[in-house]
Design a protein around this motif. Sequence first.
Motif, mmCIF file in Angstrom:
data_model
loop_
_atom_site.group_PDB
_atom_site.id
_atom_site.type_symbol
_atom_site.label_atom_id
_atom_site.label_comp_id
_atom_site.label_asym_id
_atom_site.label_seq_id
_atom_site.Cartn_x
_atom_site.Cartn_y
_atom_site.Cartn_z
ATOM 1 N N ASP A 183 0.211 7.054 14.025
ATOM 2 C CA ASP A 183 -0.882 7.705 13.463
ATOM 3 C C ASP A 183 -1.824 6.749 12.934
ATOM 4 O OD1 ASP A 183 0.183 10.363 13.758
ATOM 5 O OD2 ASP A 183 1.812 9.840 12.113
ATOM 6 N N VAL A 184 -3.155 6.931 13.052
ATOM 7 C CA VAL A 184 -4.262 6.016 12.842
ATOM 8 C C VAL A 184 -4.770 6.383 11.620
ATOM 9 C CG1 VAL A 184 -6.358 4.722 13.427
ATOM 10 C CG2 VAL A 184 -4.646 5.460 15.387
ATOM 11 N N ILE A 185 -4.689 5.504 10.506
ATOM 12 C CA ILE A 185 -5.160 5.564 9.034
ATOM 13 C C ILE A 185 -6.242 4.653 8.906
ATOM 14 C CG2 ILE A 185 -4.472 5.537 6.671
ATOM 15 C CD1 ILE A 185 -3.148 8.009 8.399
ATOM 16 N N PRO A 186 -7.345 4.834 8.185
ATOM 17 C CA PRO A 186 -8.366 3.978 7.872
ATOM 18 C C PRO A 186 -7.770 2.769 7.180
ATOM 19 C CG PRO A 186 -9.230 6.188 7.335
ATOM 20 C CD PRO A 186 -7.704 6.367 7.763
ATOM 21 N N GLU A 187 -8.034 1.715 7.282
ATOM 22 C CA GLU A 187 -7.491 0.494 6.691
ATOM 23 C C GLU A 187 -7.518 0.494 5.234
ATOM 24 O OE1 GLU A 187 -7.001 -4.213 7.405
ATOM 25 O OE2 GLU A 187 -8.250 -3.152 8.781
ATOM 26 N N ALA A 188 -8.597 1.068 4.745
ATOM 27 C CA ALA A 188 -8.591 0.915 3.175
ATOM 28 C C ALA A 188 -7.617 1.776 2.763
ATOM 29 C CB ALA A 188 -9.778 1.401 2.667
ATOM 30 N N SER A 189 -7.112 2.951 3.366
ATOM 31 C CA SER A 189 -6.065 3.956 2.829
ATOM 32 C C SER A 189 -4.744 3.737 3.189
ATOM 33 C CB SER A 189 -6.516 5.360 3.239
ATOM 34 O OG SER A 189 -7.758 5.701 3.252
ATOM 35 N N LEU A 190 -4.578 2.737 4.261
ATOM 36 C CA LEU A 190 -3.213 2.454 4.991
ATOM 37 C C LEU A 190 -2.166 2.406 3.809
ATOM 38 C CD1 LEU A 190 -1.688 2.249 7.664
ATOM 39 C CD2 LEU A 190 -2.317 -0.435 7.638
ATOM 40 N N ASP A 191 -2.108 1.322 3.070
ATOM 41 C CA ASP A 191 -1.270 1.148 2.327
ATOM 42 C C ASP A 191 -0.825 2.257 1.276
ATOM 43 O OD1 ASP A 191 0.692 -1.328 1.313
ATOM 44 O OD2 ASP A 191 -0.144 -0.699 -0.579
ATOM 45 N N GLY A 192 -1.737 2.818 0.735
ATOM 46 C CA GLY A 192 -1.541 3.843 -0.118
ATOM 47 C C GLY A 192 -1.015 5.039 0.446
ATOM 48 N N LYS A 193 -1.479 5.387 1.886
ATOM 49 C CA LYS A 193 -0.796 6.505 2.621
ATOM 50 C C LYS A 193 0.745 6.209 2.932
ATOM 51 C CE LYS A 193 -1.166 10.359 4.872
ATOM 52 N NZ LYS A 193 -1.130 11.686 4.095
ATOM 53 N N ALA A 194 0.943 5.164 3.310
ATOM 54 C CA ALA A 194 2.255 4.609 3.998
ATOM 55 C C ALA A 194 3.392 4.912 2.642
ATOM 56 C CB ALA A 194 2.268 3.242 4.316
ATOM 57 N N ARG A 195 2.580 4.359 1.290
ATOM 58 C CA ARG A 195 3.650 4.632 0.184
ATOM 59 C C ARG A 195 3.822 5.862 -0.068
ATOM 60 N NH1 ARG A 195 4.338 -0.121 -3.113
ATOM 61 N NH2 ARG A 195 3.366 -1.996 -2.082
ATOM 62 N N GLU A 196 2.720 6.877 -0.136
ATOM 63 C CA GLU A 196 2.828 8.284 -0.550
ATOM 64 C C GLU A 196 3.777 8.804 0.545
ATOM 65 O OE1 GLU A 196 0.165 12.202 0.186
ATOM 66 O OE2 GLU A 196 -0.716 10.290 0.406
ATOM 67 N N MET A 197 3.656 8.692 1.679
ATOM 68 C CA MET A 197 4.609 9.072 2.721
ATOM 69 C C MET A 197 5.944 8.648 2.494
ATOM 70 S SD MET A 197 4.046 9.706 6.982
ATOM 71 C CE MET A 197 2.415 10.349 6.505
ATOM 72 N N ALA A 198 6.314 7.487 2.407
ATOM 73 C CA ALA A 198 7.531 6.924 1.964
ATOM 74 C C ALA A 198 8.182 7.601 0.820
ATOM 75 C CB ALA A 198 7.622 5.559 1.986
ATOM 76 N N ALA A 199 7.516 7.822 -0.105
ATOM 77 C CA ALA A 199 7.922 8.417 -1.525
ATOM 78 C C ALA A 199 8.141 9.997 -1.262
ATOM 79 C CB ALA A 199 6.721 8.154 -2.598
ATOM 80 N N ARG A 200 7.450 10.352 -0.472
ATOM 81 C CA ARG A 200 7.747 11.920 -0.214
ATOM 82 C C ARG A 200 9.112 11.992 0.621
ATOM 83 N NH1 ARG A 200 2.745 14.514 2.861
ATOM 84 N NH2 ARG A 200 4.013 16.347 2.837
ATOM 85 N N LEU A 201 9.341 11.196 1.793
ATOM 86 C CA LEU A 201 10.706 11.199 2.422
ATOM 87 C C LEU A 201 11.580 10.921 1.491
ATOM 88 C CD1 LEU A 201 9.522 9.340 5.553
ATOM 89 C CD2 LEU A 201 10.294 11.723 5.304
ATOM 90 N N ALA A 202 11.626 10.009 0.570
ATOM 91 C CA ALA A 202 12.600 9.590 -0.483
ATOM 92 C C ALA A 202 12.997 10.504 -1.497
ATOM 93 C CB ALA A 202 12.156 8.272 -1.141
ATOM 94 N N ALA A 203 12.136 11.577 -1.524
ATOM 95 C CA ALA A 203 12.425 12.471 -2.643
ATOM 96 C C ALA A 203 13.339 13.694 -1.987
ATOM 97 C CB ALA A 203 11.103 13.164 -3.013
#
Length: 236
Positions: A183-203
Amino acid sequence: MSASTQATRDLCPAEQLDGLVVLTLNRPEARNALDVPLLQAFVAGLAEGRRAGAGVVLVRAEGSAFCAGADVRSDDGTATGRPGLRRRLIEESLDLMGDYPAAVVAVQGAAVGAGWAIATAADITLASPAASFRFPELPLGFLPPDSTVRRLEAAVGPARALRLLALDERFVADDLARLGLVDVIPEASLDGKAREMAARLAALPPELLRDLKTGLSAWKRPHSIDRPPSKGSHEH
């Protein structure tokens, strides 16, 4: 903690969060090329995360490149009487990623060889528009890891997997997005989006996430008949 232990951890620092471990490849001066010390730190971080109860791993990287692949200019273990250690550590890291109920990878810049294998080992791969992917193994006389071959064949079919793995072509993030691999994510948002998605999975309940992943792996979907990326969309 000894100086050598601290140096190893600095190569791949780990953040332990609720049900989640975030591992950062931290050798930016070498474009995060995988030498034995970095791989040992990466493997240790993956193993420690599982022992600590993390159900999700997020792999990210510092610097302009995600990972330039195996550092073939460094010692592969021969100097310490363990020839082939680098390759074994790469394969161990891929196996450990697969042991998590879910793995997320965030790719900025180049993901070459073993770097692309790490991205392929993830259940969800996010990539910046500037990310690029290449497997140079066969021209160099090596086979890609077996797990990488199997996952790409299952995802895109044998003909496309052969092209991705064998021809040492450079693909950009949009090429792989069209194949459903990233999935292509704007570079400025990449780290934040990855952390958000990983946290949602971890919940989520990890045992249910594991069962879902197992069920999805067992489901054989028909491969699309869409054409592969055009030659004009990547560099040779």
